[in-house]
Write an enzyme that holds these catalytic residues in place. Structure first.
Site, PDB file in Angstrom:
ATOM      1  N   GLY A 122     -12.715  83.491   4.199  1.00 51.12           N
ATOM      2  CA  GLY A 122     -14.118  83.651   4.594  1.00 51.12           C
ATOM      3  C   GLY A 122     -14.668  82.352   5.153  1.00 51.12           C
ATOM      4  O   GLY A 122     -15.850  82.048   5.034  1.00 51.12           O
ATOM      5  N   ASP A 131      -9.912  84.012   8.100  1.00 56.18           N
ATOM      6  CA  ASP A 131     -11.159  84.766   8.276  1.00 56.18           C
ATOM      7  C   ASP A 131     -10.884  85.846   9.313  1.00 56.18           C
ATOM      8  O   ASP A 131     -10.008  85.665  10.158  1.00 56.18           O
ATOM      9  CB  ASP A 131     -12.280  83.832   8.775  1.00 56.18           C
ATOM     10  CG  ASP A 131     -13.667  84.420   8.549  1.00 56.18           C
ATOM     11  OD1 ASP A 131     -14.468  83.793   7.828  1.00 56.18           O
ATOM     12  OD2 ASP A 131     -13.966  85.515   9.088  1.00 56.18           O
ATOM     13  N   ILE A 132     -11.641  86.933   9.248  1.00 57.98           N
ATOM     14  CA  ILE A 132     -11.441  87.946  10.293  1.00 57.98           C
ATOM     15  C   ILE A 132     -12.041  87.479  11.618  1.00 57.98           C
ATOM     16  O   ILE A 132     -11.727  88.019  12.670  1.00 57.98           O
ATOM     17  CB  ILE A 132     -12.001  89.346   9.929  1.00 57.98           C
ATOM     18  CG1 ILE A 132     -13.385  89.227   9.316  1.00 57.98           C
ATOM     19  CG2 ILE A 132     -11.057  90.104   9.026  1.00 57.98           C
ATOM     20  CD1 ILE A 132     -14.079  90.568   9.180  1.00 57.98           C
ATOM     21  N   ARG A 133     -12.915  86.467  11.555  1.00 59.47           N
ATOM     22  CA  ARG A 133     -13.442  85.886  12.804  1.00 59.47           C
ATOM     23  C   ARG A 133     -12.808  84.528  13.016  1.00 59.47           C
ATOM     24  O   ARG A 133     -12.474  83.824  12.060  1.00 59.47           O
ATOM     25  CB  ARG A 133     -14.959  85.696  12.693  1.00 59.47           C
ATOM     26  CG  ARG A 133     -15.733  86.989  12.716  1.00 59.47           C
ATOM     27  CD  ARG A 133     -17.195  86.659  12.717  1.00 59.47           C
ATOM     28  NE  ARG A 133     -17.505  85.695  11.648  1.00 59.47           N
ATOM     29  CZ  ARG A 133     -18.417  85.893  10.712  1.00 59.47           C
ATOM     30  NH1 ARG A 133     -19.114  86.987  10.690  1.00 59.47           N
ATOM     31  NH2 ARG A 133     -18.648  84.979   9.777  1.00 59.47           N
ATOM     32  N   ASP A 170      -6.981  89.536   8.090  1.00 61.57           N
ATOM     33  CA  ASP A 170      -7.685  90.290   7.073  1.00 61.57           C
ATOM     34  C   ASP A 170      -7.064  90.016   5.691  1.00 61.57           C
ATOM     35  O   ASP A 170      -5.834  90.027   5.568  1.00 61.57           O
ATOM     36  CB  ASP A 170      -7.504  91.778   7.440  1.00 61.57           C
ATOM     37  CG  ASP A 170      -8.437  92.694   6.685  1.00 61.57           C
ATOM     38  OD1 ASP A 170      -8.868  92.308   5.583  1.00 61.57           O
ATOM     39  OD2 ASP A 170      -8.717  93.785   7.206  1.00 61.57           O
ATOM     40  N   TYR A 208     -21.572  95.648  -4.387  1.00 63.48           N
ATOM     41  CA  TYR A 208     -21.212  94.229  -4.322  1.00 63.48           C
ATOM     42  C   TYR A 208     -21.250  93.587  -5.723  1.00 63.48           C
ATOM     43  O   TYR A 208     -20.332  92.860  -6.112  1.00 63.48           O
ATOM     44  CB  TYR A 208     -22.201  93.538  -3.380  1.00 63.48           C
ATOM     45  CG  TYR A 208     -22.128  92.044  -3.283  1.00 63.48           C
ATOM     46  CD1 TYR A 208     -21.086  91.414  -2.612  1.00 63.48           C
ATOM     47  CD2 TYR A 208     -23.144  91.237  -3.829  1.00 63.48           C
ATOM     48  CE1 TYR A 208     -21.049  90.035  -2.487  1.00 63.48           C
ATOM     49  CE2 TYR A 208     -23.114  89.867  -3.703  1.00 63.48           C
ATOM     50  CZ  TYR A 208     -22.063  89.265  -3.041  1.00 63.48           C
ATOM     51  OH  TYR A 208     -22.036  87.900  -2.926  1.00 63.48           O
TER      52      TYR A 208
HETATM   53  N1  SER Z   1     -26.840  86.227  -1.310  1.00 63.76           N
HETATM   54  C1  SER Z   1     -26.063  87.332  -1.768  1.00 63.76           C
HETATM   55  C2  SER Z   1     -26.619  88.611  -1.315  1.00 63.76           C
HETATM   56  O1  SER Z   1     -27.802  88.660  -1.123  1.00 63.76           O
HETATM   57  C3  SER Z   1     -26.020  87.340  -3.253  1.00 63.76           C
HETATM   58  O2  SER Z   1     -24.819  86.816  -3.635  1.00 63.76           O
HETATM   59  O3  SER Z   1     -25.907  89.557  -1.196  1.00 63.76           O
END
Ligand code: SER
Length: 337
Positions: A5, A31-33, A50, A150
């Site tokens: 990343g 990174d993928i970019r 990836d 996430y």
């Molecule tokens: N900054 C992140 C988000 O907003 C939180 O880890 O997803």
């Protein structure tokens, strides 16, 4: 050292910082970019690919001796809600792939690889605004009921880190070497040089960068919304301090870090003081509002302070006056010029 990343916000800051260290280790980035032009001379090898590509990771493992992995690649909280299953693949399977790479490298070297994992305040889930107010500064073990994909991914990967660090047994090999897993849970991050994409704490950097460019901005959260923040130089400081800490000083695997907690209205006030013409409105969007409402207003980072002498260099005043405002103003002056 491998950084995943690398072209993201934290990657940018980290590579800049590492490149200023004398005798820094060769850096391989994934990174993928393709990595930003400005950073390319600071690294030894740029791999565009990836973290889900096992073949690529195997090749990497045979070509390089890796003693440290800083794993930053992830889809952030808002982006992840658009395609949660894809987020799960990237955020979880991608992390498993890298942990396995760390195991293989450690096995070959006979010594565990350091695995620095960027987790997030999104790992928390506070049940409502009253609880959020009552909670005060939340420590690492409290309120771990995330409401986003996430957040679930980050919390689960913290568990995986513990598994690979303490319980991983490759029954097929005689002596298995684990992973030296170390994790920071970041609050909302604000950089003067880059704008994040797909996060839910993005209203803070967005309002600031909009003001610096004389653009009106409508915050997608209410005025009273409060979460902890940190500026990018402190985020990089935390990653590097944790990476450099002696293993025996670490009493836990996951550490909160924080700098200042402010409401969106307080942030807007600081932005307006620096850019008096700033037009900032508040137009809360339900989905994103509920995400930040589930994140604590403050986190307790006393364990990091005790174990690896963590302390932010920038409180809110310094963050705005010494870093954000001058650097952002200069950045957009250059873009205009
Ligand atoms: N900054 C992140 C988000 O907003 C939180 O880890 O997803």
């Amino acid at each position: 050292m491998l950084i995943t990343g690398a072209d993201g916000e934290v990657g940018h800051g980290l590579i800049q910082q590492l490149s200023q260290r004398a005798n820094h280790l060769p850096i391989v980035v994934l990174d993928i970019r393709k990595l930003d032009h400005a950073l390319r001379s600071a690294v030894s090898r740029i791999i565009v690919g990836d973290i889900l590509d096992n073949k690529l990771l195997e090749t990497l493992s045979t070509e390089y001796e890796i003693d440290t992995i800083i794993h930053l690649a992830a889809l952030l909280s808002t982006s992840s809600e658009f395609n949660p299953e894809n987020a799960h693949r990237v955020n979880v399977q991608g992390t498993v792939n890298l942990l396995k790479l760390a195991v293989d490298q450690g096995q070959a070297r006979g010594q565990p690889v350091k695995f620095i994992y960027a987790s997030s305040i999104a790992a928390y889930g506070v049940p409502g605004l009253a609880a959020k107010q009552a909670a005060g500064a939340v420590c690492e073990e409290q309120y771990l009921n995330p409401i986003t994909m996430y957040g679930c991914n980050k919390l689960y990967c913290e568990h995986l880190g513990r598994y690979y660090a303490r319980h991983y047994r490759q029954l097929s090999v005689q002596r298995s070497v684990g992973v030296d897993f170390r994790c920071v849970r970041f609050p909302g991050l604000i950089s003067a040089l880059t704008v994040p994409t797909g996060g839910t704490s993005d209203y803070a950097p967005e309002m600031l960068h909009a003001a610096a460019q004389n653009k009106p901005y409508a915050s997608f959260v209410r005025e009273d919304t409060t979460i902890p923040f940190m500026v990018m130089p402190d985020a990089i400081k935390a990653l590097l301090l944790l990476a450099d800490a002696p293993r025996e000083a670490l009493t836990q695997l996951v550490y909160n870090v924080t700098s200042f907690s402010r409401s969106a209205e307080q942030l807007a006030h600081m932005v307006r003081s620096a850019f008096p013409g700033a037009e900032i409105a508040f137009e809360p969007a339900d989905a994103r509002q509920s995400i930040v409402d589930s994140w604590p207003a403050e986190v307790d980072d006393s364990a990091a302070r005790r174990d690896w002498h963590w302390a932010p260099d920038y409180d809110a005043g310094r963050a705005f006056n010494d870093y954000l405002i001058p650097t952002i103003a200069e950045r957009y002056r250059q873009t205009e010029g």
